[in-house]
Design an enzyme around this catalytic site. Structure first.
Site, short mmCIF file in Angstrom:
data_model
loop_
_atom_site.label_atom_id
_atom_site.label_comp_id
_atom_site.label_asym_id
_atom_site.label_seq_id
_atom_site.Cartn_x
_atom_site.Cartn_y
_atom_site.Cartn_z
N GLU A 47 0.70 -1.30 0.06
CA GLU A 47 0.20 -0.23 0.02
C GLU A 47 1.11 1.50 -0.14
O GLU A 47 1.87 1.30 0.34
CB GLU A 47 -0.91 0.08 1.37
CG GLU A 47 -1.89 -1.13 1.19
CD GLU A 47 -2.55 -1.37 2.57
OE1 GLU A 47 -2.41 -0.56 3.64
OE2 GLU A 47 -3.52 -2.03 2.47
N ARG A 96 1.67 22.96 10.04
CA ARG A 96 1.56 21.85 9.14
C ARG A 96 0.40 20.83 9.81
O ARG A 96 0.74 20.55 10.75
CB ARG A 96 2.60 20.95 8.70
CG ARG A 96 3.71 21.64 7.83
CD ARG A 96 2.96 21.93 6.44
NE ARG A 96 4.09 22.54 5.53
CZ ARG A 96 3.80 22.64 4.21
NH1 ARG A 96 2.49 22.44 3.81
NH2 ARG A 96 4.77 22.97 3.32
N ALA A 132 8.62 25.37 -0.93
CA ALA A 132 7.99 24.21 -1.65
C ALA A 132 6.82 24.09 -2.03
O ALA A 132 6.00 25.08 -1.67
CB ALA A 132 8.48 22.98 -0.65
N GLU A 139 6.98 29.18 -6.69
CA GLU A 139 6.71 28.80 -5.25
C GLU A 139 7.46 29.67 -4.46
O GLU A 139 7.19 30.19 -3.34
CB GLU A 139 6.92 27.24 -5.13
CG GLU A 139 6.15 26.48 -5.61
CD GLU A 139 4.79 26.57 -4.59
OE1 GLU A 139 4.39 26.90 -3.67
OE2 GLU A 139 3.66 26.08 -5.29
N GLU A 182 5.92 32.36 -1.72
CA GLU A 182 6.14 32.01 -0.49
C GLU A 182 6.98 32.90 0.30
O GLU A 182 6.99 33.35 1.37
CB GLU A 182 6.69 30.62 -0.07
CG GLU A 182 5.40 29.58 -0.62
CD GLU A 182 6.07 28.21 -0.10
OE1 GLU A 182 7.11 27.92 0.62
OE2 GLU A 182 5.00 27.38 -0.33
N SER A 195 9.73 9.81 0.04
CA SER A 195 9.67 8.81 0.95
C SER A 195 9.40 7.47 0.17
O SER A 195 8.17 7.22 0.15
CB SER A 195 8.56 8.92 2.19
OG SER A 195 8.67 8.16 3.03
N GLY A 224 9.44 4.22 0.63
CA GLY A 224 8.44 3.36 1.21
C GLY A 224 6.98 3.57 1.26
O GLY A 224 6.12 2.54 1.38
N GLU A 231 6.39 9.57 -5.21
CA GLU A 231 6.81 11.05 -5.27
C GLU A 231 8.15 11.34 -5.26
O GLU A 231 8.63 10.98 -4.58
CB GLU A 231 5.97 12.02 -4.29
CG GLU A 231 6.20 13.44 -4.27
CD GLU A 231 5.49 14.19 -3.32
OE1 GLU A 231 4.52 14.72 -3.57
OE2 GLU A 231 5.86 14.12 -2.27
N GLU A 258 -2.20 30.49 3.21
CA GLU A 258 -1.28 29.45 3.77
C GLU A 258 -0.46 30.22 5.02
O GLU A 258 -0.07 29.40 5.80
CB GLU A 258 -0.03 29.43 2.78
CG GLU A 258 -0.29 28.57 1.59
CD GLU A 258 0.59 28.41 0.47
OE1 GLU A 258 0.99 27.20 0.12
OE2 GLU A 258 1.24 29.55 0.03
#
Length: 176
Positions: A22, A51, A63, A84, A88, A105, A107, A111, A133
C-alpha cells in the site's frame, strides 16, 4: 509491474495498492519542488508554517507541488520552483540551479522531490503564500543558520530535513 488498485482517493491524497504494498500518492500533482534561496549577502531564506499532519510549526525551504492547479498545468519543474519561491517568500530568482531529485519517502510514495537553489534574488513583495497559507519568511545569515535552527527546534518547531539536503548540495556546487 503489477496493476494499481485504488483503495481511497481524496482531493489531495490517495491510497493505492500495488501487489501486496500500500502507498500514498497525490492524485492532483506530478511531483514536488523545493528551492533554497541564497541572497547575494550570503543569507538563507526559509519559511515557517503550521502543518496539519504534524500538528506543528515547521521550518522549511520554500516548496510546492508541480501541476496541482489547472492554471499551472504544463509548467516546467524549474518554473514551479520559481513560482513557489515568489509566492512564499516574495523573492524572484535571477538564477535557478538544479541540486538533486530524489524520492520523497520511497517506502510510502512514488513522489519525487526536485530540489533547486535560487540565487541573484530580488525582493518583489512580502511573501506569505497564497490561499491563506499564512507563511512567515525568515532571512538568516548563513553563519547563524545552525543557531537559528537549534533555537527554533528548542522552541518546539519541527525542522524539515530538506533544508540540510539542499545546503549540502548547494555547498557541493559552490553556491555557498
Amino acid at each position: 509491474m503489477s496493476e494499481i488498485e485504488v483503495l481511497h482517493e481524496g482531493a489531495y491524497l490517495g491510497l493505492y495498492k500495488r501487489g501486496h504494498w500500500e502507498f500514498a500518492q497525490r492524485p492532483n500533482a506530478s511531483s514536488c519542488v523545493t528551492i533554497l534561496p541564497i541572497t547575494d549577502a550570503g543569507e538563507i531564506i526559509l519559511v515557517e508554517q503550521f502543518r496539519i499532519p504534524t500538528q506543528s510549526r515547521v521550518i522549511e525551504v520554500p516548496a510546492g507541488l508541480v501541476g496541482d492547479e489547472p492554471e499551472f498545468k504544463g509548467e516546467t519543474i524549474a518554473d514551479s520552483a520559481a513560482r513557489e519561491l515568489l509566492e512564499e517568500t516574495g523573492y524572484c530568482a535571477g538564477k535557478i540551479t538544479e541540486l538533486i531529485a530524489s524520492p520523497t519517502s520511497a517506502g510510502m510514495t512514488p513522489e519525487i522531490t526536485h530540489m533547486f537553489a535560487a540565487t541573484e534574488l530580488s525582493k518583489v513583495h512580502a511573501g506569505g503564500g497564497v490561499d491563506g497559507e499564512n507563511i512567515t519568511v525568515h532571512v538568516i545569515p548563513f553563519t547563524e543558520l545552525d543557531t537559528f535552527l537549534s533555537q527554533k527546534q528548542s522552541e518546539g518547531y519541527d525542522i524539515d530535513f530538506k533544508i540540510h539536503a539542499s545546503l549540502y548540495k548547494a555547498q557541493e556546487l559552490g553556491l555557498l
